[in-house]
Design an enzyme around this catalytic site. Sequence first.
Site, short mmCIF file in Angstrom:
data_model
loop_
_atom_site.label_atom_id
_atom_site.label_comp_id
_atom_site.label_asym_id
_atom_site.label_seq_id
_atom_site.Cartn_x
_atom_site.Cartn_y
_atom_site.Cartn_z
N CYS A 77 -0.23 4.14 1.83
CA CYS A 77 -0.30 3.70 3.32
C CYS A 77 1.18 4.41 3.87
CB CYS A 77 -0.18 2.47 4.01
SG CYS A 77 -2.06 1.77 3.50
N ASP A 78 1.90 3.98 3.11
CA ASP A 78 3.14 3.82 3.96
C ASP A 78 4.19 4.29 2.37
OD1 ASP A 78 3.08 1.39 5.52
OD2 ASP A 78 2.88 0.20 4.24
N CYS A 119 0.60 -1.28 -0.05
CA CYS A 119 -0.09 -0.01 0.16
C CYS A 119 0.99 1.30 -0.15
CB CYS A 119 -0.97 0.02 1.36
SG CYS A 119 -2.20 1.65 1.33
#
Length: 316
Positions: free
Chosen positions: A143-144, A140
Amino acid sequence: MSENIEKIKCLIIGSGPAGYTAAIYAARANMKPVLYEGMQPGGQLTTTNEVENFPGYPDGVTGPEMMIQLRAQAERFETDVRSGWVTKVEFTGDTHKVWVDKDKEIHADTVIISTGASAKYLGLPSEQKYLEMGGGVSACAVCDGFFYKGQETIIVGAGDSACEEAHYLSKLCTKVTMLVRRDEFRASKIMSERVKRTENIVIMFNTETEEVLGDGIGVTGARVKNNKTGAVQDIPATGFFVAVGHKPNTDIFKGQLHLDETGYIKYEQAGTSKTNIPGIFVSGDAADKTYRQAVTAAGTGCIAALDAERYLAAKE
Ligand code: NAP
């Protein structure tokens, strides 16, 4: 009715942000929800390190910690959270029948499906090692990606997700190497053209990952092979992103709920959580292949609980 059958108002299947948010709303509406956690209590977020984009956490929070808090909030209003795996459903009659761990039978007036989706990975031992350690493997970018600001990253995949995520990473990272296993993209033309036009994205066609390289603590790169020439090379990177698709966890609903061609549950009415069966609602990634964020999953969990409450009220 057999003694083994439990009759309830609201059953929630799944324990990610969608399931717990549905539980918070359903419990506060006195629907006495029972929530089954499934195989991965807390869902996909438990494989994420730091969550910095969920509103209300100015300093960030780890995925597992956030899931503990969501569960505590659901239990505060007396959601009955149980471990168990739903093995079969029968949504053919007025009563929605669900079997947990094969032998426990539940009859629910409403069911909220929050079973999520699972990211696909390459399955290499080195990839799984650094994924489990939280050492630089992620599925992701949204997300990261932020953790790799100013660094070099690799992304595997050639679909719309891979293109979208490569582009997202290109705004944060100095260089993004995109590994495409065939000699063309699967993604739509508009998405692949955008990637091709981005200066700091290097696309390597006909290229497969042999090994994710690391120093025992984090990723340092990947050993890749050209499947036409056989040439092997090491590419330095601190982040290894995998965008080779997701699989919605909807197998048990096949033949009963309307699914799209890739297995995502279809909403019967846009803007609601309604499925093709009255009383069965869906929230989170089991019906979302586009946004897939904790906050959007939570939002649809809320919608599902409100729809379920209104459905019950209309029946009374
Ligand atoms: P996808 O379309 O199934 O693409 C998966 C990609 O991963 C393919 O290019 C595939 O390669 C590659 N792949 C699979 N296994 C691999 C492996 N072991 N090693 C290397 N590469 C591998 O998945 P997606 O990109 O997640 O998209 C899913 C759906 O959501 C699609 O319908 C997509 O259009 C949609 N979507 C839309 C948007 C948007 O419109 N904004 C954004 C994201 C997703 P091959 O091509 O060689 O099979």
